[in-house]
Design a protein around this motif. Structure first.
Motif, short mmCIF file in Angstrom:
data_model
loop_
_atom_site.label_atom_id
_atom_site.label_comp_id
_atom_site.label_asym_id
_atom_site.label_seq_id
_atom_site.Cartn_x
_atom_site.Cartn_y
_atom_site.Cartn_z
N CYS A 31 0.84 -1.20 0.00
CA CYS A 31 0.00 0.00 0.00
C CYS A 31 0.88 1.25 0.00
CB CYS A 31 -0.90 0.02 1.23
SG CYS A 31 -2.14 -1.28 1.24
N ILE A 32 0.25 2.35 -0.32
CA ILE A 32 0.93 3.64 -0.31
C ILE A 32 0.84 4.23 1.10
CG2 ILE A 32 0.95 5.97 -1.27
CD1 ILE A 32 1.59 3.88 -3.37
N ARG A 33 1.95 4.48 1.72
CA ARG A 33 2.06 5.14 3.02
C ARG A 33 1.04 4.67 4.05
NH1 ARG A 33 0.66 10.27 2.87
NH2 ARG A 33 -0.18 10.25 0.77
N ALA A 34 0.66 3.45 4.01
CA ALA A 34 -0.30 2.89 4.97
C ALA A 34 -1.64 3.62 4.96
CB ALA A 34 0.29 2.87 6.38
N ILE A 35 -1.99 4.28 3.86
CA ILE A 35 -3.28 4.98 3.80
C ILE A 35 -4.33 4.16 3.07
CG2 ILE A 35 -2.36 7.31 4.03
CD1 ILE A 35 -2.57 7.63 1.00
N ARG A 36 -4.07 2.88 2.94
CA ARG A 36 -5.02 1.94 2.36
C ARG A 36 -5.34 2.20 0.88
NH1 ARG A 36 -8.80 -0.64 6.78
NH2 ARG A 36 -7.39 -0.54 8.51
N ILE A 37 -4.37 2.70 0.19
CA ILE A 37 -4.44 2.75 -1.28
C ILE A 37 -3.40 1.74 -1.76
CG2 ILE A 37 -4.06 4.09 -3.36
CD1 ILE A 37 -4.91 6.58 -1.81
N ARG A 38 -3.89 0.69 -2.40
CA ARG A 38 -2.96 -0.35 -2.84
C ARG A 38 -2.15 0.12 -4.04
NH1 ARG A 38 -5.86 -5.59 -4.27
NH2 ARG A 38 -6.86 -4.12 -5.65
N VAL A 39 -0.90 -0.32 -4.09
CA VAL A 39 -0.05 -0.04 -5.23
C VAL A 39 -0.72 -0.56 -6.50
CG1 VAL A 39 2.17 -0.62 -6.30
CG2 VAL A 39 2.08 -0.01 -3.88
N ALA A 40 -1.33 -1.72 -6.41
CA ALA A 40 -2.00 -2.31 -7.57
C ALA A 40 -3.11 -1.41 -8.10
CB ALA A 40 -2.56 -3.69 -7.21
N ASP A 41 -3.81 -0.73 -7.21
CA ASP A 41 -4.89 0.17 -7.64
C ASP A 41 -4.34 1.34 -8.46
OD1 ASP A 41 -6.73 -1.42 -6.28
OD2 ASP A 41 -6.58 -0.21 -4.45
N VAL A 42 -3.23 1.89 -8.01
CA VAL A 42 -2.60 2.99 -8.74
C VAL A 42 -2.13 2.50 -10.11
CG1 VAL A 42 -0.68 4.65 -8.71
CG2 VAL A 42 -1.91 4.14 -6.59
N LEU A 43 -1.51 1.34 -10.14
CA LEU A 43 -1.02 0.80 -11.40
C LEU A 43 -2.16 0.47 -12.37
CD1 LEU A 43 1.77 -1.55 -10.01
CD2 LEU A 43 2.03 0.74 -11.00
N GLN A 44 -3.27 0.00 -11.84
CA GLN A 44 -4.42 -0.29 -12.69
C GLN A 44 -4.98 0.98 -13.32
OE1 GLN A 44 -7.02 -2.50 -10.10
NE2 GLN A 44 -6.03 -4.44 -10.57
N LEU A 45 -4.95 2.08 -12.59
CA LEU A 45 -5.42 3.34 -13.16
C LEU A 45 -4.50 3.80 -14.29
CD1 LEU A 45 -6.57 5.22 -9.94
CD2 LEU A 45 -8.01 4.16 -11.70
N ILE B 258 -5.30 10.62 -11.96
CA ILE B 258 -5.15 9.70 -10.83
C ILE B 258 -5.17 10.49 -9.52
CG2 ILE B 258 -3.58 8.08 -9.67
CD1 ILE B 258 -2.77 7.13 -12.51
N LEU B 259 -4.50 11.62 -9.49
CA LEU B 259 -4.52 12.45 -8.28
C LEU B 259 -5.93 12.95 -7.99
CD1 LEU B 259 -1.24 14.57 -8.48
CD2 LEU B 259 -1.74 12.62 -7.02
N ALA B 260 -6.67 13.29 -9.02
CA ALA B 260 -8.06 13.74 -8.83
C ALA B 260 -8.93 12.59 -8.32
CB ALA B 260 -8.61 14.30 -10.13
N GLU B 261 -8.67 11.39 -8.81
CA GLU B 261 -9.44 10.20 -8.42
C GLU B 261 -9.15 9.80 -6.97
OE1 GLU B 261 -12.14 7.13 -9.43
OE2 GLU B 261 -11.48 8.76 -10.73
N MET B 262 -7.90 10.01 -6.55
CA MET B 262 -7.46 9.61 -5.20
C MET B 262 -6.83 10.81 -4.52
SD MET B 262 -5.71 5.96 -6.04
CE MET B 262 -6.71 4.51 -6.24
N PRO B 263 -7.62 11.68 -3.89
CA PRO B 263 -7.10 12.93 -3.35
C PRO B 263 -6.05 12.77 -2.24
CG PRO B 263 -9.47 12.73 -2.95
CD PRO B 263 -9.05 11.55 -3.75
N ASP B 264 -6.01 11.61 -1.57
CA ASP B 264 -5.00 11.39 -0.52
C ASP B 264 -3.64 11.06 -1.10
OD1 ASP B 264 -6.82 11.86 1.52
OD2 ASP B 264 -7.40 9.76 1.65
N LEU B 265 -3.60 10.76 -2.37
CA LEU B 265 -2.36 10.37 -3.05
C LEU B 265 -1.54 11.61 -3.37
CD1 LEU B 265 -1.45 7.53 -4.01
CD2 LEU B 265 -2.20 8.20 -6.28
N GLU B 266 -0.24 11.49 -3.26
CA GLU B 266 0.69 12.57 -3.62
C GLU B 266 1.46 12.16 -4.86
OE1 GLU B 266 3.13 13.16 -0.17
OE2 GLU B 266 1.41 13.75 1.07
#
Length: 61
Positions: free
Chosen positions: A17-31, A41-49
């Motif tokens: 996951c990314i920084r333990a914020i419960r966004i899986r690496v696989a989810d980012v890669l799938q996007l 992707i940043l708009a879709e996942m606002p907690d992501l940097e």
């Protein structure tokens, strides 16, 4: 950079996951694979940097 990737057996079955914020690496890669741009992707996942996206790509490589 890869220090942004965490694993916890109690979260998502230990998937990275990314920084333990419960966004899986696989989810980012799938996007990315679905054709979304980095900005979308940043708009879709606002907690992501921006550095999180890069860490996900490095992890996949």
């Amino acid at each position: 950079m890869l220090s942004r990737i965490t694993t916890n057996p109690r979260q998502y079955g230990g998937w990275p996951c990314i920084r333990a914020i419960r966004i899986r690496v696989a989810d980012v890669l799938q996007l990315f694979a679905a054709g979304l741009t980095a900005g979308q992707i940043l708009a879709e996942m606002p907690d992501l940097e921006a550095l999180d996206r890069q860490a996900a790509l490095q992890y996949a490589a």
